[in-house]
Design a protein around this motif. Structure first.
Motif, short mmCIF file in Angstrom:
data_model
loop_
_atom_site.label_atom_id
_atom_site.label_comp_id
_atom_site.label_asym_id
_atom_site.label_seq_id
_atom_site.Cartn_x
_atom_site.Cartn_y
_atom_site.Cartn_z
N MET A 2 -3.53 -4.60 2.38
CA MET A 2 -4.45 -3.65 1.74
C MET A 2 -5.37 -3.00 2.78
SD MET A 2 -3.69 -3.53 -1.35
CE MET A 2 -5.03 -2.88 -2.34
N ALA A 3 -5.68 -1.79 2.49
CA ALA A 3 -6.60 -1.08 3.38
C ALA A 3 -7.97 -1.76 3.34
CB ALA A 3 -6.74 0.37 2.92
N PRO B 73 -2.66 4.37 1.38
CA PRO B 73 -1.78 4.51 0.21
C PRO B 73 -2.32 3.82 -1.04
CG PRO B 73 -0.73 3.16 1.92
CD PRO B 73 -2.04 3.59 2.47
N GLN B 74 -3.33 2.97 -0.89
CA GLN B 74 -3.91 2.31 -2.07
C GLN B 74 -4.87 3.30 -2.72
OE1 GLN B 74 -4.08 0.96 1.07
NE2 GLN B 74 -2.34 -0.42 0.89
N LEU C 276 6.87 8.06 2.43
CA LEU C 276 5.44 7.82 2.62
C LEU C 276 4.74 7.45 1.31
CD1 LEU C 276 4.58 10.76 5.02
CD2 LEU C 276 4.93 8.37 5.61
N ASP C 277 5.51 7.28 0.24
CA ASP C 277 4.94 6.91 -1.05
C ASP C 277 4.00 7.99 -1.60
OD1 ASP C 277 4.85 5.16 -3.18
OD2 ASP C 277 3.05 4.14 -2.49
N LEU D 16 2.02 -1.70 3.19
CA LEU D 16 1.60 -1.74 4.58
C LEU D 16 0.08 -1.67 4.63
CD1 LEU D 16 4.03 0.93 6.10
CD2 LEU D 16 4.27 -1.54 6.24
N SER D 17 -0.52 -2.60 5.35
CA SER D 17 -1.95 -2.43 5.56
C SER D 17 -2.07 -1.63 6.85
CB SER D 17 -2.65 -3.78 5.68
OG SER D 17 -2.27 -4.41 6.88
N ALA E 137 -1.33 9.14 2.99
CA ALA E 137 -0.43 8.46 3.92
C ALA E 137 -1.21 7.42 4.73
CB ALA E 137 0.25 9.46 4.85
N TYR F 93 5.99 1.27 1.43
CA TYR F 93 4.91 1.90 2.19
C TYR F 93 3.55 1.44 1.70
CZ TYR F 93 2.45 5.46 4.85
OH TYR F 93 1.63 6.10 5.74
N GLY F 94 3.39 1.35 0.38
CA GLY F 94 2.11 0.96 -0.20
C GLY F 94 1.69 -0.46 0.14
N PRO G 177 -1.12 1.63 7.56
CA PRO G 177 0.25 2.15 7.78
C PRO G 177 0.39 3.04 9.02
CG PRO G 177 -0.77 3.21 5.88
CD PRO G 177 -1.65 2.07 6.26
#
Lengths: 254, 334
Positions: free
Chosen positions: A1-2, A99-100, B48-49, B68-69, A96, B65-66, B71
């Motif tokens: 997660m970001a 993405p969260q 890239l979702d 990936l922390s 991009a 992709y989602g 990304p």
């Protein structure tokens, strides 16, 4: 997660690095304070002519006469802060990178809301003090009943309208469309409907009418609900707009 | 590694991407080729979702992709030039991007240097040319020092110098061991940069093979003969058992023919020649040939064929050609 702090930093950089932020926020401050100051001065100089009825004089409300114009600037701020990502296609770069989408919109709302609240608080207090200074003998003070609540109310009102606009812009994912919907709504539709007998009841539950109840120091005749109910109605609109924006952002192709 | 499994995207009735499965090999430049509207951009957005697939899935190093922390440290992408707020400086644009993925700030200046934008780092993007916008987009893609880079039509609208720069950059990135996935609708562009080819048409996979293999398979050489005595020439060719076909404007072509032998054959039979020339099909022609063939092949492939692909030669619609079939187009709005 970001990482949420990383999203906050990133959104803060975004917001401080475009000129529209400074312009719209400065305009919110100048217009709210300037118009309020002007009306306070005029009222003080022509007090007997202006005061014909026997309702109590609302010195706080007089100082905040400019808020109806000031709110327009902060609405534009809210729209541009979100909408410029869509108009430039930058939203795809943003998504991009983060993405969260729920985290992203929360970060945006926190940064946007925080900045709007800070500017609104400064605007509200300086507007109040300037207005009172110009009202002379007719002025009030923060110690009087309901006055402090009204000043904070003015700041919350501006902040909530800003976030409401940001939410609507996320839902519409189009800056021009959002401005085209929100500005006429707040500037024309809502004030006009509030004056039309039949439509009044509906218009009284619009976010701007509800939110502006927080600014009232004295109970008015024919008022459907009090300041705290007004706050909750306005808050509900704001939360609903942001939730709607989150829903659209999460489910839509960018 | 990017892996696509039966990736499908449907917009209303249009099937933009149709059960696409392939892997992007590591450490080389892979050209993602297809005519305009073939579904290349849609596929890249799904990687890239940004766009949600209707079916199938795509993974990067085995993850969605989602998932990936940060990304940008795995995959950097350039989708469109000038996806920048016009009032923001180049440096600030890279800065917010870096901060979102906890990339150190010095990488911002490194990336600017890498694409040659250091002199305009503090200029607002409004005044940037297309080429500068493209360079800024590439700086964004390289910011996180990713293993995989993805460029969507990076040479579109660039001047020759810019095109050369991007070609060399892609080769350099691959030489550093990175995976480069680049889309184009120009075969000639891919021929000089790509090591591997993935060709799609109307959202379907048409080819997935090494570039050298593509060239070997698809380059056609022939000898063209032109004569005022066509009957005598054809008789001579038939007499010698040489297979031939009709070339353009009344000429005759012999595929893989020997120039000298054919000249001697004509002389031995007393045929006057106005032209005796080697013909090399360009890779562009080979690509068009492949696209056309594959579409026709799939069109006749029984009931499994989806309604999205009407049979016809690629380009027939805009050429107003004989095929005349309305081509189903994917949406490639960007």
């Amino acid at each position: 997660m970001a990482s949420f702090p990383a999203v906050l930093r990133s959104e803060w950089t975004k917001i401080r690095s475009v000129r529209s932020t400074i312009w719209t926020l400065a305009l919110t401050f100048v217009v709210t304070l300037g118009v309020g100051a002007l009306l306070s001065l005029l009222t003080n100089n022509n007090f007997e002519e202006f005061r014909s009825d026997n309702t109590p004089f609302d010195a706080t409300g007089t100082a905040f006469s400019g808020i109806l114009l000031g709110e327009l600037a902060i609405i534009v701020f809210g729209v541009l802060a979100i909408g410029n990502e869509y108009s430039s296609g930058m939203i795809r770069v943003t998504l991009a990178a983060v993405p969260q989408r729920g985290t992203l919109l929360t970060g945006k709302a926190v940064v946007l809301g925080g900045l709007a609240l800070a500017v609104s608080l400064v605007t509200a207090f300086l507007t109040f003090f300037t207005g009172q200074a110009l009202l002379g003998d007719h002025s009030t003070s923060l110690g009087e009943p309901n006055v402090l609540r009204a000043v904070f109310g003015a700041a919350l009102y501006l902040t909530m309208l800003c976030l409401f606009s940001a939410g609507v812009t996320t839902m519409l994912h189009n800056q021009t469309l959002a401005l085209g919907v929100l500005v006429p709504f707040f500037f024309l539709l809502s004030p006009i409907l509030s004056a039309v007998p039949g439509a009044k009841t509906v218009a009284h539950y619009f976010p701007d009418y509800a939110g502006s109840r927080m600014l009232l120091v004295y109970e008015q005749n024919g008022q459907p609900y009090g300041p705290w109910a007004g706050f909750l109605i306005c808050l509900a609109w704001t939360v609903a707009a942001l939730a709607g924006g989150a829903l659209v952002l999460k489910n839509r192709d960018a | 590694m990017i892996e696509l499994h039966d990736l499908t995207k449907r917009y209303g009735k249009t099937l933009a991407v149709d059960r696409l499965s392939f892997k992007v090999p590591q450490g080389v430049v892979t050209g993602f080729l297809g005519p305009n509207g073939a579904g290349k951009s849609t596929t890249m957005r799904m990687i890239l979702d940004l766009d949600r697939p209707t079916g199938g899935r795509v993974t990067i190093d085995g993850k969605r992709y989602g998932q990936l922390s940060e990304p940008l440290k795995y995959i950097g992408a350039l989708l469109e030039a000038k996806a920048v707020h016009p009032g923001r400086t180049a440096r600030d644009h890279l800065l917010w991007l870096a901060q979102s993925n906890r990339i150190p700030e010095r990488r911002v200046d490194e990336a600017l240097g890498l694409v040659g934008l250091t002199p305009v780092a503090r200029k607002r993007a409004r005044g940037f040319s297309l080429g500068m916008g493209q360079r800024l987009g590439i700086a964004c893609a390289l910011l996180g020092d990713p293993e995989i880079v993805m460029f969507d039509e990076p040479v579109n609208g660039l001047d020759p110098e810019g095109i050369l720069w991007i070609r060399n950059l892609m080769k350099r990135l691959a030489a550093e061991g990175r995976t480069v996935f680049v889309s184009s609708h120009l075969m000639s562009e891919m021929a000089v940069t790509a090591d591997h080819l993935v060709v799609i048409g109307r959202g379907r996979l048409l080819a997935d093979l090494p570039m050298a293999e593509f060239i070997r398979r698809n380059s056609r050489s022939a000898v063209r003969l032109r004569t005022p005595q066509p009957e005598r020439l054809l008789d001579a060719l038939a007499g010698a058992g040489v297979r031939h076909e009709a070339g353009p404007t009344g000429s005759v072509e012999v595929v893989d023919g020997d120039l000298a032998a054919l000249g001697e054959l004509a002389a031995a039979n007393g045929v006057v020649l106005h032209e005796l020339s080697p013909q090399q099909a360009s890779l562009e022609e080979a690509f068009m040939q492949m696209t056309a063939d594959a579409v026709e092949y799939h069109a006749g492939d029984g009931p499994g064929r989806d309604a999205a692909g009407a049979p016809g030669v690629w380009g027939a619609d805009w050429k107003g050609g004989a095929a005349g079939q309305p081509a189903a187009r994917g949406t490639e709005e960007n």
